[in-house]
Design a protein around this motif. Structure first.
Motif, short mmCIF file in Angstrom:
data_model
loop_
_atom_site.label_atom_id
_atom_site.label_comp_id
_atom_site.label_asym_id
_atom_site.label_seq_id
_atom_site.Cartn_x
_atom_site.Cartn_y
_atom_site.Cartn_z
N SER A 1 84.34 11.14 -23.61
CA SER A 1 84.12 9.79 -24.17
C SER A 1 84.85 8.73 -23.34
CB SER A 1 84.58 9.75 -25.62
OG SER A 1 85.95 10.05 -25.73
N TYR A 2 86.00 9.10 -22.80
CA TYR A 2 86.79 8.15 -22.00
C TYR A 2 86.01 7.71 -20.77
CZ TYR A 2 90.54 6.67 -18.79
OH TYR A 2 91.31 5.99 -17.88
N HIS B 1 97.29 8.78 -24.00
CA HIS B 1 97.08 9.14 -25.40
C HIS B 1 98.37 9.65 -26.06
CE1 HIS B 1 92.93 9.12 -23.88
NE2 HIS B 1 92.58 8.91 -25.13
N GLN C 1 89.39 17.10 -25.01
CA GLN C 1 88.86 16.37 -26.16
C GLN C 1 88.52 14.93 -25.81
OE1 GLN C 1 91.38 16.57 -29.65
NE2 GLN C 1 90.51 14.70 -30.53
N GLU C 2 89.32 14.30 -24.99
CA GLU C 2 89.18 12.86 -24.75
C GLU C 2 88.38 12.50 -23.50
OE1 GLU C 2 90.12 10.63 -26.82
OE2 GLU C 2 91.32 11.86 -28.19
N ILE D 1 94.18 17.94 -25.09
CA ILE D 1 93.97 16.49 -25.19
C ILE D 1 92.95 16.04 -24.16
CG2 ILE D 1 95.06 14.22 -24.85
CD1 ILE D 1 97.64 15.42 -25.98
N TYR D 2 93.09 16.54 -22.94
CA TYR D 2 92.17 16.14 -21.88
C TYR D 2 90.73 16.55 -22.22
CZ TYR D 2 89.93 15.73 -17.34
OH TYR D 2 89.08 15.39 -16.33
N ARG E 1 91.58 0.57 -22.75
CA ARG E 1 92.45 1.72 -22.53
C ARG E 1 92.22 2.38 -21.17
NH1 ARG E 1 90.33 7.07 -25.64
NH2 ARG E 1 88.11 6.94 -25.12
#
Length: 320
Positions: free
Chosen positions: A207-208, A174, A203-204, A200-201, A236
């Motif tokens: 969904s990732y 990201h 938050q992502e 970042i981790y 991704r």
């Protein structure tokens, strides 16, 4: 001998310019070299590059080095795509610039010789991840070895004792170029898991991982007696994460597993089949059981990719 030459050249450096790969092994290698420079009190610069942008970045770094006596340029965790690419880089070494190249991937035949003939020092060690090579040439201290463990875990799709390899792998996907340099800088300063990366981790990650579980398809084929399973995850997704979630079949179901991306393929093998051999026949490279290659066309579907890989696998058994 190459290790000793690299150490000697670095010890004499008055400035360091590192160009590293964008993955965790490359960034950790850069971080170790940045730490080394900081301990010695010398100026250090770091750039990141992918395989396709390496020549352009190296040309810039070597041109800059020509005007800055005492600069050593270090390439970390990247391999030349061809002998011609290596010869093109060698052609840049015409004003006595000092180049050290450390890497652990499969190299094209003749590439190392072309660089060494031009005066570059190449430390190419397939038995180690690049971070371990960087650790050796930069004379690592005890605290540096945690970084090496994280890089090794990421490269082998395994776990480190802090559980950071999986987390950093997601975060790096990201980040833009500046973010990747920031990550290496944080690791160099001793911040193994900075707050901005954690944010970042957190938050992502939900969904990732959900997207990988819900949108990954698996198709099995057999050509020429070789069982090939093609795993198509969301664009991704990391191959290590797809594998860790149990979506890549093992040796009981396949001789070769291919993870299919929009612009490339990741190849995993077991037993006697060599992934690096298969990948090299498809224009890529890697390690004996994990390797990668470009995807020839986005219009090629799983069945066509499987046939292509099975054909390339002929003659790629250990000892052949």
């Amino acid at each position: 001998m190459a290790y000793e030459k690299a150490i000697e050249l670095l010890e004499a450096a008055r400035r360091l310019h590192t160009v590293s790969h964008v993955d965790l092994d490359g960034l950790v290698s850069a971080a170790l070299l940045l730490r080394w420079a900081r301990r010695r009190g010398i100026e250090a610069k770091h750039d990141v590059a992918g395989a396709r942008g390496l020549y352009r970045m190296l040309r810039r770094a070597l041109q800059e080095a020509a005007g800055r006596p005492g600069t050593v340029v270090v390439v970390a965790d990247l391999s030349p795509r061809s002998r011609a690419d290596a010869e093109a880089v060698a052609g840049l070494l015409r004003w006595g610039q000092r180049l050290v190249w450390i890497d652990h991937h499969e190299w094209p035949e003749g590439a190392r010789e072309a660089l060494e003939k031009a005066g570059a020092i190449v430390v190419h060690d397939r038995s180690r991840v690049t971070a371990e090579i960087a650790c050796a040439v930069a004379r690592c201290t005890g605290e540096d070895r945690t970084l090496v463990e994280i890089a090794r875990a990421d490269d082998s799709c395994s776990e480190d004792h802090l559980g950071l390899a999986d987390k950093w792998r997601l975060v790096l996907r990201h980040l833009d170029w500046e973010g990747l340099r920031r990550a290496a800088g944080a690791l160099a300063e001793g911040s193994l898991w900075p707050d901005w990366a954690r944010e970042i981790y957190e938050q992502e990650a939900p969904s990732y991982y959900q997207e990988i579980r819900e949108k990954t398809s698996v198709n099995g084929y057999e050509f020429n007696g070789i069982r090939v399973v093609v795993v198509t995850p969301p664009p991704r997704a990391s191959g290590c994460d797809v594998q860790r979630l149990g979506l890549v079949p093992g040796p009981s179901e396949a001789d070769v597993a291919v993870i299919l991306y929009p612009r490339g393929i990741s190849i995993r093998t077991w037993g006697q089949l060599r992934a690096d051999c298969i990948a090299s026949r498809l224009g890529g490279g890697g390690h004996s059981h994990v390797a990668g290659a470009p995807r020839p066309s986005t219009t090629m579907g799983p069945a066509q990719i499987a046939r292509m890989v099975a054909n390339a696998a002929e003659g790629c058994r250990a000892g052949q």
